[in-house]
Design a protein around this motif. Structure first.
Motif, short mmCIF file in Angstrom:
data_model
loop_
_atom_site.label_atom_id
_atom_site.label_comp_id
_atom_site.label_asym_id
_atom_site.label_seq_id
_atom_site.Cartn_x
_atom_site.Cartn_y
_atom_site.Cartn_z
N ALA A 9 65.90 -20.32 47.07
CA ALA A 9 66.74 -19.81 45.97
C ALA A 9 67.51 -18.54 46.30
O ALA A 9 68.46 -18.19 45.61
N GLY A 11 69.13 -17.94 49.19
CA GLY A 11 70.22 -18.14 50.16
C GLY A 11 71.56 -18.38 49.49
O GLY A 11 71.69 -18.37 48.26
N SER A 35 61.25 -17.73 51.50
CA SER A 35 60.29 -17.54 52.60
C SER A 35 59.24 -16.52 52.17
O SER A 35 59.37 -15.88 51.12
N SER A 84 67.49 -26.69 57.42
CA SER A 84 67.10 -28.07 57.70
C SER A 84 65.68 -28.19 58.30
O SER A 84 64.91 -29.08 57.92
N ASN A 145 72.14 -35.32 49.30
CA ASN A 145 73.60 -35.41 49.26
C ASN A 145 74.13 -35.12 50.66
O ASN A 145 73.44 -34.49 51.46
N1 LIG Z 1 75.82 -29.94 51.77
C1 LIG Z 1 76.39 -29.09 52.55
O1 LIG Z 1 77.31 -29.39 53.22
C2 LIG Z 1 75.92 -27.72 52.70
C3 LIG Z 1 74.62 -27.61 52.98
N2 LIG Z 1 74.10 -26.46 53.30
C4 LIG Z 1 72.69 -26.51 53.66
O2 LIG Z 1 71.93 -25.84 52.63
C5 LIG Z 1 70.82 -25.20 53.22
C6 LIG Z 1 70.84 -23.72 52.85
O3 LIG Z 1 71.97 -23.08 53.42
P1 LIG Z 1 72.28 -21.55 53.12
O4 LIG Z 1 72.05 -21.28 51.68
O5 LIG Z 1 73.58 -21.25 53.73
O6 LIG Z 1 71.10 -20.82 53.97
P2 LIG Z 1 70.60 -19.32 53.85
O7 LIG Z 1 70.12 -18.95 55.20
O8 LIG Z 1 71.58 -18.47 53.17
O9 LIG Z 1 69.30 -19.44 52.87
C7 LIG Z 1 68.12 -20.04 53.28
C8 LIG Z 1 67.09 -20.03 52.16
O10 LIG Z 1 65.89 -20.63 52.63
C9 LIG Z 1 64.83 -19.67 52.63
N3 LIG Z 1 64.02 -19.81 53.84
C10 LIG Z 1 64.36 -19.47 55.12
N4 LIG Z 1 63.33 -19.73 55.96
C11 LIG Z 1 62.33 -20.23 55.19
C12 LIG Z 1 61.00 -20.65 55.47
N5 LIG Z 1 60.49 -20.60 56.69
N6 LIG Z 1 60.25 -21.12 54.45
C13 LIG Z 1 60.75 -21.16 53.18
N7 LIG Z 1 62.00 -20.75 52.85
C14 LIG Z 1 62.77 -20.29 53.85
C15 LIG Z 1 65.49 -18.31 52.60
O11 LIG Z 1 64.60 -17.37 52.01
P3 LIG Z 1 64.59 -15.80 52.42
O12 LIG Z 1 65.72 -15.16 51.67
O13 LIG Z 1 63.26 -15.34 51.94
O14 LIG Z 1 64.77 -15.73 53.90
C16 LIG Z 1 66.69 -18.63 51.70
O15 LIG Z 1 66.27 -18.68 50.37
C17 LIG Z 1 70.90 -25.50 54.71
O16 LIG Z 1 70.14 -26.66 55.00
C18 LIG Z 1 72.37 -25.78 54.94
O17 LIG Z 1 72.58 -26.54 56.09
C19 LIG Z 1 74.85 -25.37 53.26
C20 LIG Z 1 76.20 -25.40 52.91
C21 LIG Z 1 76.82 -26.60 52.59
#
Ligand SMILES: NC(=O)C1=CN([C@@H]2O[C@H](COP(=O)(O)OP(=O)(O)OC[C@H]3O[C@@H](n4cnc5c(N)ncnc54)[C@H](OP(=O)(O)O)[C@@H]3O)[C@@H](O)[C@H]2O)C=CC1
Ligand SMILES: N[C@@H](CC(=O)OP(=O)(O)O)C(=O)O
Length: 348
Positions: A9, A11, A35, A84, A145
């Motif tokens: 949430a 990110g 995370s 991912s 999606n």
């Molecule tokens: N459909 C599409 O085309 C698009 C898809 N995406 C996909 O959406 C996803 C998120 O992208 P984005 O928001 O840019 O990524 P961000 O890096 O901005 O955010 C990642 C999120 O995941 C959390 N996270 C990271 N590592 C872990 C872990 N080990 N365990 C649990 N939570 C974790 C982070 O928490 P914390 O803040 O605590 O680190 C943060 O909330 C990706 O898979 C990306 O590829 C993105 C854009 C477009």
């Protein structure tokens, strides 16, 4: 109201989920995960908020928990905005724990029993859920999606695929920096510049497009049978992916018929009047200098794809070309998962 959670949430995409769900009539956000760096903190302390609108009051004080189904209580649907690699590990655990997972991550998209769905394009692929639950013994399920560039492309190909015989498609993308996440592309790399490579993007566009347009025979999806070749590039735009699309048909066509099929395109979300469905999934622009990301990314509240410069290719026979713009983190990400969940909520 259905209680929903957001995985990842804090990110870029997670924040879009929060923003788009703030006033949702059917979904109430009751759980936020991230995370271990963020777990235990209030959302407003854990997040570095990047959107123009404020953090909704309803989630400011919500305490972020670990991305673990044992910490997410009384939630029916979870939206996944996880990287991912994490998604691959934890989304199945949420489905096993009985939750409906609407995932935006690429990890599970090409699993043969996981529906990859754009509600206007292939809602019938949701029937795979039954197979998935039986095969994996889950009470919940995962629905995905596609990639952001794929979604915009396939929304314009669907009406054409239904009416004409597409032989091959070439697509060249100009993708916004938000697609790579806030820290994804350093400003020194992109200002006054263009980066002609986005890892795995071309492969995803080529495979996901044919899968989305494939036939579901009751057991499996048989991919559509034409060629798609993509070249993907990062440009200095904040939000909104632009794509130059070139299509060769098997036979000659009437350009007005092509325009009509794009203009009149409606899908199941429009018929069901789903909350996030744009009235017109594809909006045609007649001006020579449109669509542009800054001007057109918010068409249909960010859920419609704008198409312009639609013209016959004067060099190659039976061919046409156009330019499209789609909002990559709304229609291409959070909005896409939410529309999937609205459809599931309505029909399952
Ligand atoms: N459909 C599409 O085309 C698009 C898809 N995406 C996909 O959406 C996803 C998120 O992208 P984005 O928001 O840019 O990524 P961000 O890096 O901005 O955010 C990642 C999120 O995941 C959390 N996270 C990271 N590592 C872990 C872990 N080990 N365990 C649990 N939570 C974790 C982070 O928490 P914390 O803040 O605590 O680190 C943060 O909330 C990706 O898979 C990306 O590829 C993105 C854009 C477009
Ligand atoms: N790769 C896309 C965003 C993205 O994360 O795609 P995917 O969901 O397929 O991993 C972009 O950079 O614009």
């Amino acid at each position: 109201m259905v209680n929903v959670g957001i995985l990842g949430a804090t990110g870029m995409v997670g924040q879009r989920f929060i923003q788009l769900l703030a006033d949702h009539p059917d979904f109430e956000v009751t759980a936020l995960t991230a995370s271990s760096r963020s777990a235990g903190k209030k959302y407003e302390d854990a997040v570095t908020w990047h959107l123009e609108t404020k953090i909704p009051d309803a989630v400011k004080d919500t305490v972020v928990v670990n991305t673990d189904p044992r910490e997410v209580k009384d939630v029916e649907i979870v939206f996944s905005a996880l990287p991912s690699q994490n998604a691959a590990k934890v989304e199945p655990k949420f489905a096993e724990a009985g939750m409906k997972v609407a995932s935006n991550a690429s990890a599970m998209r090409m699993e043969p029993d996981v529906p990859l769905v754009v509600p206007e394009v292939n809602p019938e692929h949701l029937d795979l859920i039954e197979t998935q639950q039986k095969r994996r013994g889950w009470d919940g399920f995962i629905v995905t999606n596609p990639n952001c560039s794929t979604i915009a492309l396939v929304m314009t190909l669907k009406p054409l695929y239904d009416q004409f015989n597409i032989k091959r498609v070439y697509v060249s993308t100009m993708q916004a920096v938000s697609g790579a996440g806030y820290n994804g592309v350093p400003s020194m790399a992109i200002v006054d510049n263009l980066v002609p490579f986005i890892g795995e993007e071309e492969e995803k566009m080529e495979s996901e497009t044919l899968h989305l347009l494939g036939d579901f025979d009751g057991e499996t999806v048989n991919n559509a049978n034409f060629g798609v070749s993509a070249s993907c590039h990062r440009v200095a735009v904040l939000d909104g992916h632009t794509e130059a699309v070139f299509i060769e048909m098997d036979d000659d066509f009437d350009l007005d018929e092509v325009k009509g099929s794009l203009t009149n395109f409606k899908g199941l979300p429009q018929k069901l009047n789903l909350y996030s469905a744009p009235e017109d999934p594809v909006v045609i622009r007649e001006e020579d200098n449109r669509p542009q990301p800054r001007m057109d990314r918010m068409a249909g509240n960010g859920m419609a794809v704008s198409v312009g410069r639609l013209r016959r290719d004067e060099v190659y026979s039976n061919s046409l070309k156009y330019v499209l713009v789609g909002h990559n983190t709304i229609r291409g990400a959070a909005g896409a998962s939410i529309l999937n969940a609205e459809l599931i909520n309505e029909i399952l």
